[in-house]
Design a protein around this motif. Structure first.
Motif, PDB file in Angstrom:
ATOM      1  N   HIS A   1     -16.811  57.299 -65.236  1.00 55.57           N
ATOM      2  CA  HIS A   1     -16.764  58.697 -65.649  1.00 55.57           C
ATOM      3  C   HIS A   1     -16.796  58.907 -67.164  1.00 55.57           C
ATOM      4  O   HIS A   1     -16.831  60.054 -67.602  1.00 55.57           O
ATOM      5  CB  HIS A   1     -15.505  59.370 -65.084  1.00 55.57           C
ATOM      6  CG  HIS A   1     -15.392  59.217 -63.602  1.00 55.57           C
ATOM      7  ND1 HIS A   1     -16.241  59.866 -62.724  1.00 55.57           N
ATOM      8  CD2 HIS A   1     -14.558  58.479 -62.847  1.00 55.57           C
ATOM      9  CE1 HIS A   1     -15.927  59.531 -61.487  1.00 55.57           C
ATOM     10  NE2 HIS A   1     -14.909  58.688 -61.527  1.00 55.57           N
ATOM     11  N   GLY A   2     -16.778  57.853 -67.946  1.00 54.74           N
ATOM     12  CA  GLY A   2     -16.743  58.007 -69.406  1.00 54.74           C
ATOM     13  C   GLY A   2     -18.008  58.655 -69.940  1.00 54.74           C
ATOM     14  O   GLY A   2     -19.106  58.439 -69.420  1.00 54.74           O
ATOM     15  N   GLU A   3     -17.844  59.441 -70.990  1.00 52.00           N
ATOM     16  CA  GLU A   3     -18.997  60.094 -71.615  1.00 52.00           C
ATOM     17  C   GLU A   3     -19.817  59.123 -72.465  1.00 52.00           C
ATOM     18  O   GLU A   3     -20.990  59.375 -72.718  1.00 52.00           O
ATOM     19  CB  GLU A   3     -18.521  61.251 -72.491  1.00 52.00           C
ATOM     20  CG  GLU A   3     -17.973  62.424 -71.717  1.00 52.00           C
ATOM     21  CD  GLU A   3     -17.594  63.584 -72.631  1.00 52.00           C
ATOM     22  OE1 GLU A   3     -18.166  63.691 -73.738  1.00 52.00           O
ATOM     23  OE2 GLU A   3     -16.724  64.355 -72.227  1.00 52.00           O
ATOM     24  N   VAL A   4     -19.177  58.029 -72.904  1.00 53.03           N
ATOM     25  CA  VAL A   4     -19.850  57.062 -73.767  1.00 53.03           C
ATOM     26  C   VAL A   4     -19.944  55.727 -73.029  1.00 53.03           C
ATOM     27  O   VAL A   4     -18.963  55.249 -72.464  1.00 53.03           O
ATOM     28  CB  VAL A   4     -19.080  56.886 -75.098  1.00 53.03           C
ATOM     29  CG1 VAL A   4     -19.711  55.799 -75.955  1.00 53.03           C
ATOM     30  CG2 VAL A   4     -19.026  58.209 -75.858  1.00 53.03           C
ATOM     31  N   ILE A   5     -21.137  55.137 -73.043  1.00 51.53           N
ATOM     32  CA  ILE A   5     -21.364  53.831 -72.426  1.00 51.53           C
ATOM     33  C   ILE A   5     -22.093  52.930 -73.420  1.00 51.53           C
ATOM     34  O   ILE A   5     -22.778  53.412 -74.330  1.00 51.53           O
ATOM     35  CB  ILE A   5     -22.179  53.945 -71.114  1.00 51.53           C
ATOM     36  CG1 ILE A   5     -23.540  54.609 -71.375  1.00 51.53           C
ATOM     37  CG2 ILE A   5     -21.377  54.698 -70.058  1.00 51.53           C
ATOM     38  CD1 ILE A   5     -24.476  54.603 -70.160  1.00 51.53           C
ATOM     39  N   GLY A   6     -21.957  51.625 -73.243  1.00 47.94           N
ATOM     40  CA  GLY A   6     -22.632  50.670 -74.116  1.00 47.94           C
ATOM     41  C   GLY A   6     -23.869  50.110 -73.453  1.00 47.94           C
ATOM     42  O   GLY A   6     -23.821  49.681 -72.300  1.00 47.94           O
TER      43      GLY A   6
ATOM     44  N   VAL B   1     -23.882  54.982 -76.421  1.00 50.75           N
ATOM     45  CA  VAL B   1     -24.678  56.192 -76.242  1.00 50.75           C
ATOM     46  C   VAL B   1     -23.927  57.188 -75.367  1.00 50.75           C
ATOM     47  O   VAL B   1     -23.036  56.817 -74.593  1.00 50.75           O
ATOM     48  CB  VAL B   1     -26.056  55.884 -75.601  1.00 50.75           C
ATOM     49  CG1 VAL B   1     -26.865  54.923 -76.458  1.00 50.75           C
ATOM     50  CG2 VAL B   1     -25.904  55.356 -74.180  1.00 50.75           C
ATOM     51  N   ASN B   2     -24.332  58.442 -75.478  1.00 52.67           N
ATOM     52  CA  ASN B   2     -23.847  59.474 -74.576  1.00 52.67           C
ATOM     53  C   ASN B   2     -24.443  59.182 -73.202  1.00 52.67           C
ATOM     54  O   ASN B   2     -25.646  58.959 -73.081  1.00 52.67           O
ATOM     55  CB  ASN B   2     -24.274  60.852 -75.090  1.00 52.67           C
ATOM     56  CG  ASN B   2     -23.909  61.950 -74.135  1.00 52.67           C
ATOM     57  OD1 ASN B   2     -24.613  62.182 -73.155  1.00 52.67           O
ATOM     58  ND2 ASN B   2     -22.800  62.621 -74.419  1.00 52.67           N
ATOM     59  N   ARG B   3     -23.590  59.155 -72.177  1.00 54.10           N
ATOM     60  CA  ARG B   3     -24.052  58.813 -70.825  1.00 54.10           C
ATOM     61  C   ARG B   3     -25.201  59.711 -70.370  1.00 54.10           C
ATOM     62  O   ARG B   3     -26.184  59.244 -69.797  1.00 54.10           O
ATOM     63  CB  ARG B   3     -22.896  58.919 -69.830  1.00 54.10           C
ATOM     64  CG  ARG B   3     -23.293  58.578 -68.400  1.00 54.10           C
ATOM     65  CD  ARG B   3     -22.178  58.844 -67.400  1.00 54.10           C
ATOM     66  NE  ARG B   3     -21.024  58.012 -67.600  1.00 54.10           N
ATOM     67  CZ  ARG B   3     -20.844  56.808 -67.027  1.00 54.10           C
ATOM     68  NH1 ARG B   3     -21.771  56.324 -66.212  1.00 54.10           N
ATOM     69  NH2 ARG B   3     -19.762  56.112 -67.255  1.00 54.10           N
ATOM     70  N   ALA B   4     -25.120  61.018 -70.616  1.00 51.22           N
ATOM     71  CA  ALA B   4     -26.121  61.968 -70.116  1.00 51.22           C
ATOM     72  C   ALA B   4     -27.419  61.906 -70.914  1.00 51.22           C
ATOM     73  O   ALA B   4     -28.505  61.820 -70.354  1.00 51.22           O
ATOM     74  CB  ALA B   4     -25.557  63.385 -70.134  1.00 51.22           C
ATOM     75  N   SER B   5     -27.314  61.923 -72.241  1.00 49.40           N
ATOM     76  CA  SER B   5     -28.523  62.007 -73.072  1.00 49.40           C
ATOM     77  C   SER B   5     -29.128  60.647 -73.408  1.00 49.40           C
ATOM     78  O   SER B   5     -30.284  60.569 -73.794  1.00 49.40           O
ATOM     79  CB  SER B   5     -28.219  62.746 -74.370  1.00 49.40           C
ATOM     80  OG  SER B   5     -27.417  61.930 -75.230  1.00 49.40           O
ATOM     81  N   ARG B   6     -28.314  59.585 -73.297  1.00 47.43           N
ATOM     82  CA  ARG B   6     -28.713  58.227 -73.699  1.00 47.43           C
ATOM     83  C   ARG B   6     -29.043  58.136 -75.188  1.00 47.43           C
ATOM     84  O   ARG B   6     -29.766  57.253 -75.623  1.00 47.43           O
ATOM     85  CB  ARG B   6     -29.885  57.706 -72.872  1.00 47.43           C
ATOM     86  CG  ARG B   6     -29.598  57.500 -71.401  1.00 47.43           C
ATOM     87  CD  ARG B   6     -28.585  56.379 -71.207  1.00 47.43           C
ATOM     88  NE  ARG B   6     -28.655  55.752 -69.912  1.00 47.43           N
ATOM     89  CZ  ARG B   6     -27.763  55.936 -68.933  1.00 47.43           C
ATOM     90  NH1 ARG B   6     -26.764  56.756 -69.106  1.00 47.43           N
ATOM     91  NH2 ARG B   6     -27.891  55.302 -67.795  1.00 47.43           N
ATOM     92  N   ARG B   7     -28.498  59.016 -75.961  1.00 44.68           N
ATOM     93  CA  ARG B   7     -28.682  59.005 -77.419  1.00 44.68           C
ATOM     94  C   ARG B   7     -27.470  58.352 -78.064  1.00 44.68           C
ATOM     95  O   ARG B   7     -26.334  58.548 -77.615  1.00 44.68           O
ATOM     96  CB  ARG B   7     -28.851  60.435 -77.963  1.00 44.68           C
ATOM     97  CG  ARG B   7     -30.053  61.196 -77.397  1.00 44.68           C
ATOM     98  CD  ARG B   7     -31.400  60.590 -77.701  1.00 44.68           C
ATOM     99  NE  ARG B   7     -31.570  60.351 -79.116  1.00 44.68           N
ATOM    100  CZ  ARG B   7     -32.365  59.423 -79.632  1.00 44.68           C
ATOM    101  NH1 ARG B   7     -33.088  58.649 -78.854  1.00 44.68           N
ATOM    102  NH2 ARG B   7     -32.448  59.273 -80.923  1.00 44.68           N
TER     103      ARG B   7
END
Length: 150
Positions: free
Chosen positions: A65-70, A128-134
């Protein structure tokens, strides 16, 4: 005219004191390849496992559920001594560099109880932001978690 790449010195095994954190992991039957040792891809799986286990345990990564992923943007591995199933391995972890959105992890795989790496390498994660992948700035919890590995 043909150009040749410059010669580089071959990597050497590292000792345990080159790493700040260790996780014990057992090899599995399926990890061996036709040549009777751990397949090369298993080492990359060990790399991913030790990094993510450390971050999850430190409360710095919520894989669901995290907003940030590696995301891994670069990896490499140097192999020195084969490991065969069944074996316990100690996987060492340290951080060599942090950027505004990236972390450079160094990982060493040791046959259980051995003083030098059987293999070692690196993973570079860009967070990166999970949703945008930025790319996004490292969250404070992640920054704090990796400080002890520098």
């Amino acid at each position: 005219m043909k150009q040749s790449l410059p010669m580089t010195s071959r990597a050497q095994p590292l000792s345990r004191d080159a790493f700040r954190h260790f996780t014990a992991i057992s090899t599995r039957w399926m990890d061996n390849d036709a040549y009777g040792h751990l397949n090369n891809v298993v080492y990359y799986s060990l790399f991913d496992s030790v990094v993510n286990q450390y971050l999850i345990a430190a409360g710095a990564l919520d894989i669901h559920h995290g907003e940030v992923i590696g995301l891994v943007v670069e990896s490499r591995c140097h192999y020195f001594t084969p490991i065969e199933f069944p074996a316990a391995v100690d996987v060492g972890l340290r951080v060599s560099h942090t950027g505004s959105s990236s972390v450079h992890y160094r990982i060493g795989v040791f046959a259980h109880g051995q003083p030098l790496t059987a293999a070692h390498g690196e993973l570079i994660h860009v967070y990166v932001n999970r949703a945008s992948r930025r790319p996004t700035a490292l969250p404070l919890t992640l920054t704090q978690a990796v400080q002890g590995l520098l």
